[in-house]
Design a protein around this motif. Structure first.
Motif, mmCIF file in Angstrom:
data_model
loop_
_atom_site.group_PDB
_atom_site.id
_atom_site.type_symbol
_atom_site.label_atom_id
_atom_site.label_comp_id
_atom_site.label_asym_id
_atom_site.label_seq_id
_atom_site.Cartn_x
_atom_site.Cartn_y
_atom_site.Cartn_z
ATOM 1 N N THR A 153 -4.718 -16.070 -11.835
ATOM 2 C CA THR A 153 -5.322 -16.829 -12.929
ATOM 3 C C THR A 153 -6.074 -18.042 -12.407
ATOM 4 O O THR A 153 -7.187 -18.334 -12.851
ATOM 5 C CB THR A 153 -4.232 -17.261 -13.935
ATOM 6 N N ILE A 154 -5.484 -18.755 -11.469
ATOM 7 C CA ILE A 154 -6.138 -19.933 -10.905
ATOM 8 C C ILE A 154 -7.440 -19.533 -10.214
ATOM 9 O O ILE A 154 -8.481 -20.167 -10.404
ATOM 10 C CB ILE A 154 -5.189 -20.668 -9.945
ATOM 11 N N GLY A 155 -7.408 -18.468 -9.433
ATOM 12 C CA GLY A 155 -8.625 -17.996 -8.772
ATOM 13 C C GLY A 155 -9.695 -17.615 -9.770
ATOM 14 O O GLY A 155 -10.871 -17.970 -9.611
ATOM 15 N N GLU A 156 -9.291 -16.916 -10.815
ATOM 16 C CA GLU A 156 -10.232 -16.515 -11.855
ATOM 17 C C GLU A 156 -10.819 -17.739 -12.560
ATOM 18 O O GLU A 156 -12.032 -17.822 -12.780
ATOM 19 C CB GLU A 156 -9.521 -15.605 -12.864
ATOM 20 N N LEU A 157 -9.968 -18.711 -12.894
ATOM 21 C CA LEU A 157 -10.438 -19.930 -13.559
ATOM 22 C C LEU A 157 -11.445 -20.694 -12.704
ATOM 23 O O LEU A 157 -12.479 -21.144 -13.190
ATOM 24 C CB LEU A 157 -9.264 -20.857 -13.872
ATOM 25 N N LEU A 158 -11.137 -20.856 -11.433
ATOM 26 C CA LEU A 158 -12.035 -21.600 -10.559
ATOM 27 C C LEU A 158 -13.352 -20.851 -10.363
ATOM 28 O O LEU A 158 -14.423 -21.472 -10.310
ATOM 29 C CB LEU A 158 -11.356 -21.900 -9.226
ATOM 30 N N ASP A 159 -13.287 -19.524 -10.290
ATOM 31 C CA ASP A 159 -14.511 -18.733 -10.172
ATOM 32 C C ASP A 159 -15.358 -18.860 -11.429
ATOM 33 O O ASP A 159 -16.561 -19.135 -11.362
ATOM 34 C CB ASP A 159 -14.159 -17.269 -9.894
ATOM 35 N N VAL A 160 -14.746 -18.661 -12.587
ATOM 36 C CA VAL A 160 -15.482 -18.744 -13.851
ATOM 37 C C VAL A 160 -16.027 -20.160 -14.049
ATOM 38 O O VAL A 160 -17.180 -20.349 -14.457
ATOM 39 C CB VAL A 160 -14.576 -18.313 -15.029
ATOM 40 N N ARG A 161 -15.242 -21.162 -13.741
ATOM 41 C CA ARG A 161 -15.661 -22.559 -13.895
ATOM 42 C C ARG A 161 -16.930 -22.837 -13.101
ATOM 43 O O ARG A 161 -17.817 -23.554 -13.562
ATOM 44 C CB ARG A 161 -14.533 -23.477 -13.428
ATOM 45 N N SER A 162 -17.028 -22.253 -11.912
ATOM 46 C CA SER A 162 -18.172 -22.512 -11.042
ATOM 47 C C SER A 162 -19.482 -21.998 -11.617
ATOM 48 O O SER A 162 -20.555 -22.367 -11.157
ATOM 49 C CB SER A 162 -17.944 -21.894 -9.660
ATOM 50 N N ARG A 163 -19.421 -21.182 -12.652
ATOM 51 C CA ARG A 163 -20.618 -20.594 -13.242
ATOM 52 C C ARG A 163 -21.255 -21.476 -14.301
ATOM 53 O O ARG A 163 -22.296 -21.143 -14.852
ATOM 54 C CB ARG A 163 -20.264 -19.238 -13.834
ATOM 55 N N PHE A 164 -20.613 -22.594 -14.626
ATOM 56 C CA PHE A 164 -21.144 -23.508 -15.634
ATOM 57 C C PHE A 164 -21.664 -24.775 -14.963
ATOM 58 O O PHE A 164 -21.095 -25.247 -13.975
ATOM 59 C CB PHE A 164 -20.065 -23.867 -16.663
ATOM 60 N N SER A 198 -2.816 -30.865 -8.845
ATOM 61 C CA SER A 198 -3.450 -31.112 -7.547
ATOM 62 C C SER A 198 -4.797 -30.414 -7.420
ATOM 63 O O SER A 198 -5.630 -30.825 -6.610
ATOM 64 C CB SER A 198 -2.524 -30.682 -6.404
ATOM 65 N N ILE A 199 -5.024 -29.363 -8.215
ATOM 66 C CA ILE A 199 -6.306 -28.662 -8.160
ATOM 67 C C ILE A 199 -7.138 -28.882 -9.422
ATOM 68 O O ILE A 199 -8.117 -28.186 -9.675
ATOM 69 C CB ILE A 199 -6.118 -27.160 -7.872
ATOM 70 N N GLY A 200 -6.742 -29.882 -10.222
ATOM 71 C CA GLY A 200 -7.549 -30.287 -11.370
ATOM 72 C C GLY A 200 -7.414 -29.425 -12.607
ATOM 73 O O GLY A 200 -8.309 -29.410 -13.450
ATOM 74 N N ILE A 201 -6.305 -28.710 -12.741
ATOM 75 C CA ILE A 201 -6.067 -27.896 -13.935
ATOM 76 C C ILE A 201 -4.979 -28.563 -14.759
ATOM 77 O O ILE A 201 -3.906 -28.881 -14.247
ATOM 78 C CB ILE A 201 -5.665 -26.456 -13.557
ATOM 79 N N THR A 202 -5.256 -28.767 -16.044
ATOM 80 C CA THR A 202 -4.294 -29.385 -16.941
ATOM 81 C C THR A 202 -3.490 -28.306 -17.663
ATOM 82 O O THR A 202 -4.074 -27.481 -18.366
ATOM 83 C CB THR A 202 -5.016 -30.258 -17.995
#
Length: 150
Positions: free
Chosen positions: A93-104, A128-132
């Motif tokens: 999930t974290i990998g998916e979130l960071l990947d999707v986030r990078s598209r905006f 630590s990786i900026g996810i709330t």
């Protein structure tokens, strides 16, 4: 920098299905729990006057991801996961979130909806990786408690 197709906004989906492209497929137990978390969270956002949208994102390799929700009022990407007791699910999930986030552009903040408060170790890792992290809490006006990033 990689060139990716722009995210495509989806039509509103009152059912908030995890995979909107498959409207007739029965939901798994975890998907139904995630849809319930999303519906409740989005209802609270909209009741507060926020605009919430969903997006479809295609990668050059043909992979398709769906954004659970994007609060365009605060530029916050929201994802829900019900089965976070398994480290593999959380890491995926974290990998998916960071990947999707990078598209905006600009990069949105990220909220991960969980069915219960995260353990201190998990909360610390997410911060630590900026996810709330956020989880249902009827004592909160929004119906959800949020862990503050460190």
């Amino acid at each position: 920098m990689h060139q990716f197709p722009e995210p495509v906004r989806l039509a509103p989906d009152a059912r908030w299905r995890p995979h909107p492209g498959e409207p007739d497929r029965p939901l798994t137990t975890a998907e139904a729990a995630e849809a319930d978390l999303l519906r409740a969270y989005v209802a609270g956002l909209r009741a507060s006057g926020h605009t919430v949208e969903r997006y479809r994102i295609e990668s050059p390799d043909g992979t398709v991801d769906f954004v659970d929700a994007l609060d365009t009022t605060t530029s916050t990407l929201v994802a829900a996961r019900a089965a976070t007791a398994y480290p593999g699910v959380l890491h995926y999930t974290i990998g998916e979130l960071l990947d999707v986030r990078s598209r905006f552009d600009p990069l949105p903040a990220v909220v991960l909806l969980l069915p219960a408060p995260p353990s201190p170790n998990t909360a610390g890792f997410l911060h630590s990786i900026g996810i709330t992290p956020a989880w249902p809490d009827p004592a909160q006006p929004s119906g959800f408690a949020h862990g503050d990033p460190a």
